[in-house]
Each structure stands twice: as structure tokens, then as C-alpha cells.
Design a protein around this motif. Structure first.
Motif, PDB file in Angstrom:
ATOM      1  N   TYR A  94      -0.636   3.390   5.606  1.00  0.00           N
ATOM      2  CA  TYR A  94      -0.719   3.781   4.197  1.00  0.00           C
ATOM      3  C   TYR A  94      -2.126   3.544   3.654  1.00  0.00           C
ATOM      4  N   GLY A  95      -2.776   2.476   4.130  1.00  0.00           N
ATOM      5  CA  GLY A  95      -4.163   2.233   3.746  1.00  0.00           C
ATOM      6  C   GLY A  95      -5.063   3.368   4.200  1.00  0.00           C
ATOM      7  N   PHE A 131      -5.690  -4.622   0.603  1.00  0.00           N
ATOM      8  CA  PHE A 131      -6.427  -3.406   0.240  1.00  0.00           C
ATOM      9  C   PHE A 131      -7.494  -3.737  -0.795  1.00  0.00           C
ATOM     10  N   HIS A 146      -9.083  -1.925   4.209  1.00  0.00           N
ATOM     11  CA  HIS A 146      -7.643  -2.151   4.375  1.00  0.00           C
ATOM     12  C   HIS A 146      -7.377  -2.673   5.775  1.00  0.00           C
ATOM     13  N   ASP A 195      -2.719  -0.529   9.034  1.00  0.00           N
ATOM     14  CA  ASP A 195      -1.979  -0.060   7.860  1.00  0.00           C
ATOM     15  C   ASP A 195      -2.132   1.460   7.724  1.00  0.00           C
ATOM     16  N   THR A 221       0.815  -1.212   0.000  1.00  0.00           N
ATOM     17  CA  THR A 221       0.000   0.000   0.000  1.00  0.00           C
ATOM     18  C   THR A 221       0.852   1.267   0.000  1.00  0.00           C
TER      19      THR A 221
END
Length: 544
Positions: free
Chosen positions: A526-527, A429, A520, A524, A371
Motif C-alpha cells: 500500500y505504501g 509512512f 515507507h 508495504d 497505509t
């Protein structure tokens, strides 16, 4: 005759003008501000075998092409409707004409309609507008990225390894070690047999290694003592060569001695190549046969008084052989030591990075994170479904067949259904956009629609679903519902469970439903960044 010709030409002209246009043209607005985007849409209605090529150009007339969107395909029975969109802009005010744009259909050119657009200045009231100081220069990251840092680190490690190797080699050249040199082949063979027994290979289950060393000792002895190529010969070639040498050199070898040696060599071949496992007493017998054969061959050789120079030559050969073996061993030690030191340096460097930056930083930047790559990749802003859902995504969403994804009972209620996704619900994701219109007038309850999506999650393997809901408005003021929370997704293939965070947006327009789903891993980061950016970009095309 002339009247018939005139009539034919009239009919021909009517036929030509009555032909449907192959390329239809539309634009989202004919008036815009300087630098704003005009979205030009070209549509073609072709059969499934047609080849269509839309132009790729930096300018259409005086307007600059700032975005060439991916072609969207809508199936209509046995035909396809191909939709190509372009983002155009102009930084000077005035009235402009978008020229006719050529589109290749089955090798023939068809033109779009020309359109007139107007670009207006942005009016600024300097009396009411606050004035601000000029901002400082913002540092922009190099377009090269950070890949060169990893290349430089790898290069430095390689250079360090080279110098370490050279340093160890220099130390070894200064060391002096004693190498055992055997005076006679029988002495060498006897000593090696004693060393082999000391290793206790066959007692440890290493029978193949034991037989390999045992027969190599015998072969090496025969080659050095009788001077036949025993090491590179097969068993049958070796026995035949031994019999021939016995006759030529008048060796007092009995058939029993040769047969015992042959029996052990054949047994060794079966162990090495046929994976035969002899019993303990058979191994003991084979060891005795080899030892007795070597002693018997030694006693059968006629006594000869060798000249001093021949003995000296043999001794020199043995010393050279020992020297080469020592150099080979030293080289192997250098390589292993160098690799160990370099690996130690890498471990120390990674440990320092983890200590100062944290494990997640090292894992994400050196090992990689799926991600994270999506966050830093090139995003796409596009429109999906009907009525259109405009959204920015890290990857272009892929259309799937709604008839294969939904039950027949559900499909029977729908007039039209379009689904676009990226990833899957068991991946790290998932992003999905869907639009649906019903055949009959339906009162749509957005909360119930969100609950329906959660039931789909349960069918996919979701458990322990926690739900929260709130109102959601797009930037243009279109109202909908947002459902969000956590769930545990269980992979039916391997039973692995993952805790996920999800967000669902639902809107009701034109007797239909529009939905955006994001999912996600809960931890996470970044998710979370992707979800936030996607949701902030959501806009709906207002249904007619």
C-alpha cells in the motif's frame, strides 16, 4: 466655511481610496476549456488576533465550486497572510463574471474583486479523430463499502451462539445427576473439612484461598446449627453472637473454645486483608482449632428430640438448596461451552479465509492496515511552499517551523524556508514537501542536494543506505533529479530497526530548492501505491 468643508471631503475621499485592500484576488487563468478548473485565490493580510471567515458556497455566480481547498497560512513578522483557494468550473461555453466574494474579517465584510473569465468549446476534428465503440457499463462499488459484511458476520455468529446455548440447555434438562445432601450440619462440616485438606491449597501456596474456605466452613456450620447470621457477620459480631446464643440456649461452651475460634477468624482476616503469611505449623494449629471448635460446639448442644415434620422441612430445604446449586453450575457450563464453540467457529472461519485469501488479506481487512486506510481515504490536491509544489496526498500536510527543524547555520543562508510533512521517519509512512530560497545567488547541484537529504536520514538513525539516481521530469517538462533506494531506520528510543524504501525528488528554481520525500516499509504494497500516486501528481509552479 464651504471651502473648508469641500477640502475636508476631498482629503477624506483620498484617505478612503488610499486604504489598502483587505482582500486581494487572483486567478491562474482567464481562459479555459469546458469542464476545466479555474483556480481562484483570495488572500488577506491580518494581524495574529484577527478572525477571518471565507465563504463556503456551491456556486460563485454562474461558476460551480468543485473544490474548496484548505486555508494556507504564511507568517510575515507579526502578521499572517491567509490564502484560500477555490476550484471553479463551467460546462457551458461563454464569457462569465466571477462576482465580488464577501470575506468576514473581525465581523466586518470585505469584498474581493470581480473577474471576467472565458470558457471555450473543445474542438473535435471528426475526420481525423478515430471513432470507437461504446464501452460496456462499468460496475461501480457500492458507496456503502464493505462494513456491512462484517456486521452481518457478527450477527450470524451471535445467532449461532444463541441457538447453541439453547441446545446445550435442552440437553442438560434431560440429564439427571445425583446431589449429595447431608443429614446434619456436623456431617456437612466434617466432610467439607476433609475435602479441603484433600485440595492441599496451603501446600501449593494458596494460603488466602485456604483460610477463606476454612472459615466459611466454620461460619456455615454455626449458622446452620445455632441459627445466627454467621456468614454475613464480622469476626467480633460473630463471637459476640455466639456468646449470647450460648447463654440463651444453655450451650456448654468454654471460654477457651470461643477464644480459639476467635483467634483463627482474626488470623484469617489478616491473611485475606493484610496479606499476612502464617508459618506451616501455625496453619496446622488453626486447622485443629477450627475442627475442635466445631466438634465442641456440636457436643455442647443439648440433645433434643426433633419432631418429624421439622426434620422433613429441613431435608426439603437442603434438597432445594442442592437443586439451585446444580442449576447454577449447569448454567455456567452452558455459557463456557457456548463461548468455546463460537470461538471455534471463528477460528475455523479465519483459517478458511487465510487458506483461500492469504494471511495478508485477513490481516489488512479484519485487523486493519494504516497505509491501506490512506490509500482508500479521501485524497487532497494542494499547493505547498514558494515557489509552489502541487501534489496529491492522502492527508493534508502539516506545516512545521523550519527554524526549529534546521541548524542555525543553515537558516542563516536562507531567505525563506517552508516545510510540510505527514508522519515521521520512524513511522510506517512519511511524506514531506519543502521549498527554500537562498539569500545569495547559489549554484545548486541537485545530486548533492539529494545526498544532503540522505545525511539528514543518517542523523535520524538511518543505516545501510543504498542509493540510485535518475532524471525526473514533471508533466509540464520541469526537470529534476530522483534519488531512491533502501535503508535501515533505527529507532533511538527502543533500538528497533525497520527496512524502508525511500524516494526523493529535487528541483532547482529561482535560486532555490524544491524537494519531495516519500518513505515507507519496503514490503508495504500500500505504501508503494501511495508513493506512485503522489509522484505521478507532482507539478511545480513555474517561478517568475
Amino acid at each position: 466655511m464651504k471651502s473648508k468643508l469641500v477640502l475636508f471631503l476631498c482629503l477624506l475621499s483620498i484617505t478612503v481610496w488610499a486604504q489598502p485592500k483587505k482582500v486581494t484576488t487572483s486567478i491562474d487563468t482567464t481562459k479555459n476549456k469546458i469542464g476545466a478548473e479555474f483556480q481562484l485565490t483570495l488572500k488577506t493580510d491580518v494581524d495574529t488576533l484577527s478572525k477571518v471567515k471565507f465563504p463556503e458556497s456551491k456556486f460563485f455566480g454562474a461558476l460551480e465550486v468543485i473544490q474548496s481547498y484548505k486555508i494556507d497560512t504564511v507568517r510575515k513578522g507579526e502578521r499572517y497572510e491567509l490564502i484560500k483557494k477555490y476550484g471553479l468550473t463551467q460546462f457551458d461555453s461563454g464569457k462569465y463574471t466571477i462576482p465580488r466574494i464577501p470575506v468576514m474579517i473581525n465581523g466586518k465584510v470585505s469584498f474581493s474583486d470581480s473577474l471576467k473569465v472565458e470558457v471555450n468549446d473543445v474542438k473535435v476534428d471528426t475526420l481525423k479523430q478515430k471513432m470507437y465503440d461504446i464501452k460496456d457499463i462499468v460496475k461501480v462499488e457500492s458507496p456503502m463499502g464493505t462494513w456491512w459484511i462484517y456486521v452481518l458476520i457478527a450477527l450470524l455468529i451471535a445467532i449461532a451462539g444463541f441457538f447453541i446455548y439453547k441446545f446445550i440447555k435442552k440437553i442438560q434438562t434431560k440429564e439427571k445427576g445425583e446431589v449429595i445432601v447431608f443429614k446434619t450440619p456436623i456431617e456437612k462440616a466434617t466432610t467439607l473439612l476433609q475435602q479441603l485438606e484433600g485440595k492441599e491449597l496451603w501446600q501449593k501456596g494458596e494460603i488466602k484461598s485456604y483460610y477463606s474456605e476454612l472459615t466459611d466452613i466454620a461460619r456455615n456450620y454455626i449458622e446452620e446449627e445455632i441459627h445466627i447470621p454467621a456468614m454475613e457477620s464480622t469476626t467480633s459480631e460473630l463471637i459476640e453472637g455466639l456468646r449470647r446464643a450460648a447463654k440463651q440456649k444453655k450451650l456448654k461452651l468454654s471460654n477457651e473454645t470461643v477464644e480459639n475460634l476467635e483467634k483463627v477468624l482474626k488470623q484469617a482476616d489478616l491473611v485475606k486483608f493484610a496479606k499476612v503469611k502464617p508459618l506451616d505449623f501455625e496453619i496446622e494449629e488453626d486447622k485443629k482449632r477450627i475442627s475442635n471448635s466445631i466438634v465442641t460446639i456440636h457436643k455442647s448442644i443439648p440433645e433434643m428430640v426433633e419432631e418429624d415434620d421439622e426434620l422433613a422441612l429441613w431435608n426439603e430445604q437442603q434438597k432445594e438448596l442442592a437443586r439451585l446449586q446444580k442449576l447454577k453450575k449447569q448454567k455456567r457450563i452452558r455459557i463456557i461451552t457456548t463461548i468455546g464453540i463460537v470461538l471455534g467457529m471463528i477460528v475455523i472461519a479465519l483459517g478458511s479465509l487465510i487458506y483461500f485469501k492469504g494471511f495478508d488479506y485477513v490481516k489488512d481487512n479484519l485487523i486493519g492496515h494504516p497505509t491501506k486506510d490512506l490509500v482508500e481515504g479521501e485524497w487532497v490536491y494542494s499547493e505547498y511552499g514558494n515557489p509552489g509544489v502541487k501534489v496529491e496526498t492522502p492527508k493534508v500536510l502539516k506545516r512545521i517551523d523550519a527554524e526549529k527543524a534546521l541548524p542555525k547555520e543553515t537558516i542563516a543562508l536562507l531567505k525563506e524556508m517552508q516545510i510540510f510533512i505527514y508522519g515521521s521517519m520512524i513511522d510506517n509512512f512519511y511524506l514531506g514537501v519543502s521549498t527554500a530560497t537562498f539569500k545569495q545567488e547559489t549554484q545548486i547541484n541537485l545530486e548533492q542536494a539529494a545526498e544532503g537529504s540522505l545525511k539528514v536520514f543518517e542523523v535520524q538513525g538511518a543505516r545501510n543506505i543504498i542509493v540510485k539516481t535518475e532524471d525526473f521530469d514533471t508533466q509540464k517538462g520541469i526537470s529534476g533529479k530522483k534519488a531512491y533506494g533502501t535503508l535501515v531506520m533505527i529507532d533511538k528510543n527502543n533500538g528497533k530497526s525497520t527496512k524502508l524504501y525511500y524516494e526523493i525528488l529535487v528541483f532547482a528554481q529561482s535560486n532555490g530548492l524544491q524537494q519531495i520525500t516519500i518513505m515507507h516499509e519496503e514490503s508495504d504494497k500500500y505504501g508503494k501505491q501511495i508513493a506512485e500516486r503522489v509522484l505521478n501528481s507532482v507539478e511545480l509552479k513555474i517561478a517568475d
